[in-house]
Design a protein around this motif. Structure first.
Motif, PDB file in Angstrom:
ATOM      1  N   ILE A  21       0.840  -1.164  -0.105  1.00  0.00           N
ATOM      2  CA  ILE A  21      -0.058   0.133  -0.222  1.00  0.00           C
ATOM      3  C   ILE A  21       0.953   1.273  -0.219  1.00  0.00           C
ATOM      4  O   ILE A  21       0.621   2.304  -0.293  1.00  0.00           O
ATOM      5  N   TRP A  22       2.205   0.979   0.600  1.00  0.00           N
ATOM      6  CA  TRP A  22       3.055   2.361   0.619  1.00  0.00           C
ATOM      7  C   TRP A  22       3.898   2.322  -0.570  1.00  0.00           C
ATOM      8  O   TRP A  22       4.550   3.432  -0.559  1.00  0.00           O
ATOM      9  N   TYR A  23       4.015   1.559  -1.621  1.00  0.00           N
ATOM     10  CA  TYR A  23       4.819   1.562  -2.547  1.00  0.00           C
ATOM     11  C   TYR A  23       4.641   2.522  -3.658  1.00  0.00           C
ATOM     12  O   TYR A  23       5.671   3.140  -4.282  1.00  0.00           O
ATOM     13  N   PRO A  24       3.471   3.003  -3.874  1.00  0.00           N
ATOM     14  CA  PRO A  24       2.999   4.150  -4.727  1.00  0.00           C
ATOM     15  C   PRO A  24       3.761   5.279  -4.292  1.00  0.00           C
ATOM     16  O   PRO A  24       4.279   6.189  -5.029  1.00  0.00           O
ATOM     17  N   ASN A  25       3.619   5.604  -2.903  1.00  0.00           N
ATOM     18  CA  ASN A  25       4.010   6.838  -2.327  1.00  0.00           C
ATOM     19  C   ASN A  25       5.501   6.893  -2.267  1.00  0.00           C
ATOM     20  O   ASN A  25       6.097   7.862  -2.537  1.00  0.00           O
ATOM     21  N   SER A  26       6.182   5.858  -2.097  1.00  0.00           N
ATOM     22  CA  SER A  26       7.877   5.726  -2.188  1.00  0.00           C
ATOM     23  C   SER A  26       8.133   6.177  -3.446  1.00  0.00           C
ATOM     24  O   SER A  26       9.092   6.873  -3.586  1.00  0.00           O
ATOM     25  N   LEU A  27       7.342   5.457  -4.631  1.00  0.00           N
ATOM     26  CA  LEU A  27       7.688   5.693  -6.182  1.00  0.00           C
ATOM     27  C   LEU A  27       7.592   7.390  -6.266  1.00  0.00           C
ATOM     28  O   LEU A  27       8.447   8.000  -6.818  1.00  0.00           O
ATOM     29  N   ILE A  28       6.420   7.818  -5.848  1.00  0.00           N
ATOM     30  CA  ILE A  28       6.446   9.409  -6.176  1.00  0.00           C
ATOM     31  C   ILE A  28       7.374  10.200  -5.337  1.00  0.00           C
ATOM     32  O   ILE A  28       7.808  11.308  -5.967  1.00  0.00           O
ATOM     33  N   ASP A  29       7.841   9.736  -4.148  1.00  0.00           N
ATOM     34  CA  ASP A  29       8.941  10.549  -3.511  1.00  0.00           C
ATOM     35  C   ASP A  29      10.310  10.460  -4.055  1.00  0.00           C
ATOM     36  O   ASP A  29      10.895  11.375  -3.805  1.00  0.00           O
ATOM     37  N   CYS A  30      10.569   9.188  -4.782  1.00  0.00           N
ATOM     38  CA  CYS A  30      11.766   9.229  -5.498  1.00  0.00           C
ATOM     39  C   CYS A  30      11.848  10.424  -6.410  1.00  0.00           C
ATOM     40  O   CYS A  30      13.072  10.614  -6.818  1.00  0.00           O
ATOM     41  N   PHE A  31      10.805  10.959  -6.853  1.00  0.00           N
ATOM     42  CA  PHE A  31      11.103  12.172  -7.939  1.00  0.00           C
ATOM     43  C   PHE A  31      10.941  13.305  -7.412  1.00  0.00           C
ATOM     44  O   PHE A  31      10.245  14.241  -8.174  1.00  0.00           O
ATOM     45  N   ASN A  32      11.302  13.479  -6.327  1.00  0.00           N
ATOM     46  CA  ASN A  32      10.886  15.027  -5.739  1.00  0.00           C
ATOM     47  C   ASN A  32      11.919  15.961  -6.594  1.00  0.00           C
ATOM     48  O   ASN A  32      11.256  16.990  -6.603  1.00  0.00           O
ATOM     49  N   GLN A  33      12.951  15.468  -7.089  1.00  0.00           N
ATOM     50  CA  GLN A  33      13.837  16.528  -7.816  1.00  0.00           C
ATOM     51  C   GLN A  33      13.260  16.801  -9.298  1.00  0.00           C
ATOM     52  O   GLN A  33      13.810  17.372 -10.059  1.00  0.00           O
ATOM     53  N   HIS A  34      12.247  15.885  -9.644  1.00  0.00           N
ATOM     54  CA  HIS A  34      11.612  15.974 -11.123  1.00  0.00           C
ATOM     55  C   HIS A  34      10.288  16.051 -10.987  1.00  0.00           C
ATOM     56  O   HIS A  34       9.482  15.112 -11.004  1.00  0.00           O
ATOM     57  N   LYS A  35       9.964  17.336 -10.726  1.00  0.00           N
ATOM     58  CA  LYS A  35       8.515  17.703 -10.667  1.00  0.00           C
ATOM     59  C   LYS A  35       7.572  17.161 -11.699  1.00  0.00           C
ATOM     60  O   LYS A  35       6.481  16.804 -11.637  1.00  0.00           O
ATOM     61  N   ALA A  36       8.095  16.867 -13.037  1.00  0.00           N
ATOM     62  CA  ALA A  36       7.256  16.562 -14.230  1.00  0.00           C
ATOM     63  C   ALA A  36       7.114  15.309 -14.142  1.00  0.00           C
ATOM     64  O   ALA A  36       5.798  15.051 -14.215  1.00  0.00           O
ATOM     65  N   ILE A  37       7.839  14.391 -13.669  1.00  0.00           N
ATOM     66  CA  ILE A  37       7.524  13.054 -13.629  1.00  0.00           C
ATOM     67  C   ILE A  37       6.775  12.864 -12.377  1.00  0.00           C
ATOM     68  O   ILE A  37       5.869  12.040 -12.396  1.00  0.00           O
ATOM     69  N   GLN A  38       7.037  13.535 -11.407  1.00  0.00           N
ATOM     70  CA  GLN A  38       6.270  13.257 -10.060  1.00  0.00           C
ATOM     71  C   GLN A  38       4.797  13.749 -10.285  1.00  0.00           C
ATOM     72  O   GLN A  38       3.759  12.837  -9.779  1.00  0.00           O
ATOM     73  N   SER A  39       4.732  14.815 -11.173  1.00  0.00           N
ATOM     74  CA  SER A  39       3.232  15.178 -11.343  1.00  0.00           C
ATOM     75  C   SER A  39       2.502  14.170 -12.400  1.00  0.00           C
ATOM     76  O   SER A  39       1.207  13.939 -12.093  1.00  0.00           O
ATOM     77  N   LEU A  40       3.201  13.534 -13.256  1.00  0.00           N
ATOM     78  CA  LEU A  40       2.553  12.469 -14.064  1.00  0.00           C
ATOM     79  C   LEU A  40       1.999  11.346 -13.247  1.00  0.00           C
ATOM     80  O   LEU A  40       1.028  10.818 -13.277  1.00  0.00           O
ATOM     81  N   LEU A  41       2.936  10.923 -12.364  1.00  0.00           N
ATOM     82  CA  LEU A  41       2.673   9.712 -11.307  1.00  0.00           C
ATOM     83  C   LEU A  41       1.412  10.101 -10.373  1.00  0.00           C
ATOM     84  O   LEU A  41       0.977   8.867  -9.904  1.00  0.00           O
ATOM     85  N   ILE A  42       1.320  11.290  -9.863  1.00  0.00           N
ATOM     86  CA  ILE A  42       0.308  11.597  -8.945  1.00  0.00           C
ATOM     87  C   ILE A  42      -1.089  11.489  -9.849  1.00  0.00           C
ATOM     88  O   ILE A  42      -1.956  11.087  -9.143  1.00  0.00           O
ATOM     89  N   LYS A  43      -1.167  11.727 -11.146  1.00  0.00           N
ATOM     90  CA  LYS A  43      -2.170  11.624 -11.879  1.00  0.00           C
ATOM     91  C   LYS A  43      -2.992  10.183 -12.023  1.00  0.00           C
ATOM     92  O   LYS A  43      -3.939   9.877 -12.461  1.00  0.00           O
ATOM     93  N   ILE A  44      -1.874   9.088 -11.822  1.00  0.00           N
ATOM     94  CA  ILE A  44      -2.186   7.841 -11.933  1.00  0.00           C
ATOM     95  C   ILE A  44      -2.782   7.283 -11.096  1.00  0.00           C
ATOM     96  O   ILE A  44      -2.410   7.505  -9.678  1.00  0.00           O
ATOM     97  N   PRO A  45      -4.128   6.659 -11.107  1.00  0.00           N
ATOM     98  CA  PRO A  45      -4.733   5.925  -9.859  1.00  0.00           C
ATOM     99  C   PRO A  45      -3.969   5.043  -8.878  1.00  0.00           C
ATOM    100  O   PRO A  45      -3.365   4.360  -9.454  1.00  0.00           O
ATOM    101  N   ARG A  46      -3.913   5.245  -7.750  1.00  0.00           N
ATOM    102  CA  ARG A  46      -3.028   4.456  -6.812  1.00  0.00           C
ATOM    103  C   ARG A  46      -3.480   2.920  -6.840  1.00  0.00           C
ATOM    104  O   ARG A  46      -2.298   2.307  -7.004  1.00  0.00           O
ATOM    105  N   PHE A  47      -4.422   2.592  -7.229  1.00  0.00           N
ATOM    106  CA  PHE A  47      -4.591   0.950  -7.592  1.00  0.00           C
ATOM    107  C   PHE A  47      -3.827   0.603  -8.798  1.00  0.00           C
ATOM    108  O   PHE A  47      -3.291  -0.585  -8.711  1.00  0.00           O
ATOM    109  N   MET A  48      -3.688   1.490  -9.922  1.00  0.00           N
ATOM    110  CA  MET A  48      -2.987   1.075 -10.843  1.00  0.00           C
ATOM    111  C   MET A  48      -1.413   0.937 -10.466  1.00  0.00           C
ATOM    112  O   MET A  48      -0.670  -0.010 -11.091  1.00  0.00           O
TER     113      MET A  48
END
Length: 77
Positions: A21-48
């Motif tokens: 359940i925490w893996y998606p958040n960890s993935l998103i946090d890995c891209f703190n320095q890359h806001k464009a990638i992070q914003s794309l990941l945030i748009k993907i539903p958590r279950f996906m």
């Protein structure tokens, strides 16, 4: 296990369980320095994102590797 025994407990069981359940958040946090990638990941539903990590979770279950360690102990008399 050694710490529990040192403070007067005996180990009843010890196992690891994946906590996907925490893996998606960890993935998103890995891209703190890359806001464009992070914003794309945030748009993907958590279950996906969780489905994306299914192989990692299965690998952890098969080989008893994960990020959550559970130790059941009892107080020695």
């Amino acid at each position: 296990k050694a710490l529990m025994e040192r403070v007067g407990f005996s180990t009843v069981a010890m196992y690891q369980k994946p906590g996907p359940i925490w893996y998606p958040n960890s993935l998103i946090d890995c891209f703190n320095q890359h806001k464009a990638i992070q914003s794309l990941l945030i748009k993907i539903p958590r279950f996906m994102l969780m489905l994306f990590f299914t192989p990692v979770v299965l690998w952890g279950c098969l080989f008893n590797l994960s990020d959550n360690l559970t130790i059941q102990v009892k107080k020695q008399r």
